[in-house]
Design a protein around this motif. Structure first.
Motif, PDB file in Angstrom:
ATOM      1  N   CYS A 159       0.830  -1.204   0.000  1.00 61.39           N
ATOM      2  CA  CYS A 159       0.000   0.000   0.000  1.00 61.39           C
ATOM      3  C   CYS A 159       0.868   1.259   0.000  1.00 61.39           C
ATOM      4  O   CYS A 159       1.892   1.332   0.690  1.00 61.39           O
ATOM      5  CB  CYS A 159      -0.899   0.020   1.230  1.00 61.39           C
ATOM      6  N   ASN A 240       0.812  -1.313  -7.558  1.00 63.37           N
ATOM      7  CA  ASN A 240       1.526  -2.035  -6.519  1.00 63.37           C
ATOM      8  C   ASN A 240       0.898  -3.429  -6.474  1.00 63.37           C
ATOM      9  O   ASN A 240       0.221  -3.819  -7.437  1.00 63.37           O
ATOM     10  CB  ASN A 240       1.473  -1.288  -5.172  1.00 63.37           C
ATOM     11  N   ILE A 242      -1.516  -4.425  -4.741  1.00 60.01           N
ATOM     12  CA  ILE A 242      -2.918  -4.358  -4.342  1.00 60.01           C
ATOM     13  C   ILE A 242      -3.827  -3.891  -5.466  1.00 60.01           C
ATOM     14  O   ILE A 242      -4.948  -4.400  -5.625  1.00 60.01           O
ATOM     15  CB  ILE A 242      -3.082  -3.415  -3.126  1.00 60.01           C
ATOM     16  N   ASP A 405      -5.137   2.822  -4.561  1.00 60.26           N
ATOM     17  CA  ASP A 405      -5.304   1.542  -3.867  1.00 60.26           C
ATOM     18  C   ASP A 405      -6.218   1.565  -2.646  1.00 60.26           C
ATOM     19  O   ASP A 405      -6.311   0.586  -1.918  1.00 60.26           O
ATOM     20  CB  ASP A 405      -3.936   0.993  -3.465  1.00 60.26           C
ATOM     21  N   SER A 406      -6.923   2.688  -2.404  1.00 63.70           N
ATOM     22  CA  SER A 406      -7.759   2.788  -1.212  1.00 63.70           C
ATOM     23  C   SER A 406      -9.093   3.441  -1.575  1.00 63.70           C
ATOM     24  O   SER A 406      -9.600   3.235  -2.680  1.00 63.70           O
ATOM     25  CB  SER A 406      -7.030   3.596  -0.131  1.00 63.70           C
ATOM     26  N   CYS A 424      -6.552  -1.133   0.491  1.00 63.03           N
ATOM     27  CA  CYS A 424      -5.698  -0.444   1.459  1.00 63.03           C
ATOM     28  C   CYS A 424      -6.518   0.498   2.331  1.00 63.03           C
ATOM     29  O   CYS A 424      -7.427   1.173   1.843  1.00 63.03           O
ATOM     30  CB  CYS A 424      -4.610   0.344   0.736  1.00 63.03           C
ATOM     31  N   SER A 428      -3.336   4.496   5.252  1.00 63.69           N
ATOM     32  CA  SER A 428      -2.081   4.029   4.674  1.00 63.69           C
ATOM     33  C   SER A 428      -1.490   5.074   3.733  1.00 63.69           C
ATOM     34  O   SER A 428      -2.130   6.065   3.389  1.00 63.69           O
ATOM     35  CB  SER A 428      -2.307   2.722   3.907  1.00 63.69           C
ATOM     36  N   GLY A 429      -0.271   4.838   3.309  1.00 67.68           N
ATOM     37  CA  GLY A 429       0.337   5.628   2.238  1.00 67.68           C
ATOM     38  C   GLY A 429       1.129   6.846   2.647  1.00 67.68           C
ATOM     39  O   GLY A 429       1.706   7.512   1.775  1.00 67.68           O
TER      40      GLY A 429
END
Length: 459
Positions: A159, A240, A242, A405-406, A424, A428-429
């Motif tokens: 993530c 990535n 994910i 990714d989220s 994610c 995160s990140g």
């Protein structure tokens, strides 16, 4: 945007300028790619990659050691004006592996996220593919009526990270011929631009971006200047382990355009930019297939994969209008068709067409700047003029990669179509967390092939 963190005696090595230093010889890491013809016959080309100038050490004089840029600020005595920097500062050759974590082997390129070296550490990198047999020109790709194929290994990227492979309409020689202040050119990675009109570039059109320079509040080695560098962008691969997306971005200007003020599209003026910053993305998770891509997914990110992108024209010629951007995968000897849209109110699209973009933006309640700026036709025009291949690894100081990714944007409920883009968490990140928790992350790209539709891959 990409950033590099290099601490210690030569802080930072990410600054850029236009004279050429003599302290470290510039040796481009070699890499091979293949050009293919109808029927699948491919010829291997011996080429190399070059590090973007934004990562390089800039110092006073061609053989000096006094930094022109330290921390996230310019030395005002050396760089009192954009032209003064051009006269006073030089960028150095790079220790690709030792300082930047960049290595090649045959047709593979490995970009390490964090690299410890004798002066501190480097975070992230961005490189360009060079024209075979040349140290002075980037390889130019004309994508219409062609397909572009490469291998990717994102198994060590979690993530908040982005291993990106994409095309931008930057100048073939890095701007050296057009701007007298640019003495470094493509050999030293100058001339970058993209559809975000980035302001963190320290050099644009042969001049230092020192005017109104503001240090970043979150990145100790980055900042933004008055000008941005805009150009058309075709994101083949932002990924990535994910999530992944492929996204065209159109612009109303041809080639690299140095923007200022409203035309850059900063903040609330986003949709007044000369470029479509949002683009028209196809992210399988966002488009309703949550099991297609990821660890142990249909496309299994625990293992290497082959990614095929096809650029279909209306009349099947290299000069016809671009009508469709199509995606395939090959893994374990099997061709995997792209996932289909599974969103109420949308057709089961599996490629990027203008119709897909209109429906997606309507259902997701997003601004449709892509179509407003000409859609696939204008994207294809940039492809016909020619684009440069970029490969990078980066963390996101602006939006923590949540858009990939989220759930994003954060002011919309996750249940709204288009908001959820991956598994994610929204916490995160943060780059400082990504750097500490994923110091061993890396992106691997290889097996690059380019040719007519159907020529570059086999099951």
């Amino acid at each position: 945007m990409l950033s590099s963190v290099i601490l210690g005696l030569l802080l930072p090595l990410l600054s850029s300028a236009q004279l050429v230093g003599t302290n470290t010889p510039e040796q481009h890491p070699s890499i091979s790619f293949a050009t293919c013809s109808t029927g699948g016959s491919c010829t291997v080309q011996q080429s190399s990659v070059v590090l973007d100038s934004n990562w390089r050490w800039a110092h006073q004089g061609t053989s000096g050691s006094t930094n022109c840029y330290t921390g996230n600020a310019w030395d005002s005595n050396i760089c009192s004006s954009p032209s003064a920097c051009a006269s006073n500062c030089a960028i150095e050759g790079a220790d690709y592996s030792g300082t930047y974590g960049i290595s090649t082997s045959g047709g593979d390129l490995t970009l390490k996220f964090v690299t410890q070296h004798q002066y501190g550490k480097n975070v992230g990198s961005r490189v360009y593919l060079m024209q075979p047999g040349s140290n002075e020109k980037y390889q130019i790709f004309k994508l219409k009526n062609k397909e572009f194929t490469f291998d990717a290994d994102v198994s060590k990227m979690g993530c908040g990270l982005n291993g990106a492979l994409y095309f931008v309409e930057m100048p073939e020689d890095g701007g050296k011929g057009a701007f007298s202040g640019n003495k470094a050119g493509a050999k030293y990675g100058t001339g970058y631009c993209d559809a975000q009109c980035p302001h963190d570039l320290k050099w644009i059109n042969g001049e230092a971006n020192v005017l109104d320079w503001q240090p970043s509040a979150t990145d100790p080695n980055s900042g933004t200047g008055r000008y941005g560098a805009c150009c058309a962008e075709m994101d083949i691969w932002e990924a990535n382990s994910i999530a992944t997306a492929f996204t065209p971005h159109t612009c109303s200007k041809e080639g690299l355009y140095r923007c200022e003020g409203t035309e850059c599209g900063d903040g609330a003026e986003r949709y007044q930019s000369v470029c479509d910053k949002d683009g028209c993305d196809f992210n399988s998770y966002r488009m309703g297939n949550t099991s297609f891509y990821g660890p142990n997914g249909v496309v299994n990110t625990n293992a290497r994969m082959t990614v095929v992108t096809q650029f279909i024209t209306t009349d099947g010629t290299d000069t016809g209008a671009l009508k469709e951007i199509r995606r395939l995968y090959v893994q374990n000897g099997q061709v995997i068709q792209n996932s289909k849209v599974n969103i109420p109110g949308m057709t089961a699209y599996d490629s990027i067409t203008d119709e897909f973009c209109v429906d997606q933006k309507n259902v997701f309640q997003d601004n449709n700047a892509y179509i407003q700026k000409g859609g696939n036709k204008v994207m294809g025009d940039a492809m016909e003029r020619g684009m440069v291949l970029v490969m990078s690894i980066w963390a996101d100081h602006a939006a923590h990669m949540l858009w990939l990714d989220s759930s994003y944007p954060l002011d919309r409920p996750e249940s709204q179509p288009g908001v959820k883009r991956g598994t994610c968490p929204t916490s995160s990140g943060d780059p400082k967390d990504v750097e500490s928790q994923q110091a061993n992350a890396q992106a691997v790209f290889g097996g690059i092939k380019f040719g007519p539709i159907g020529s570059t891959f086999r099951a």
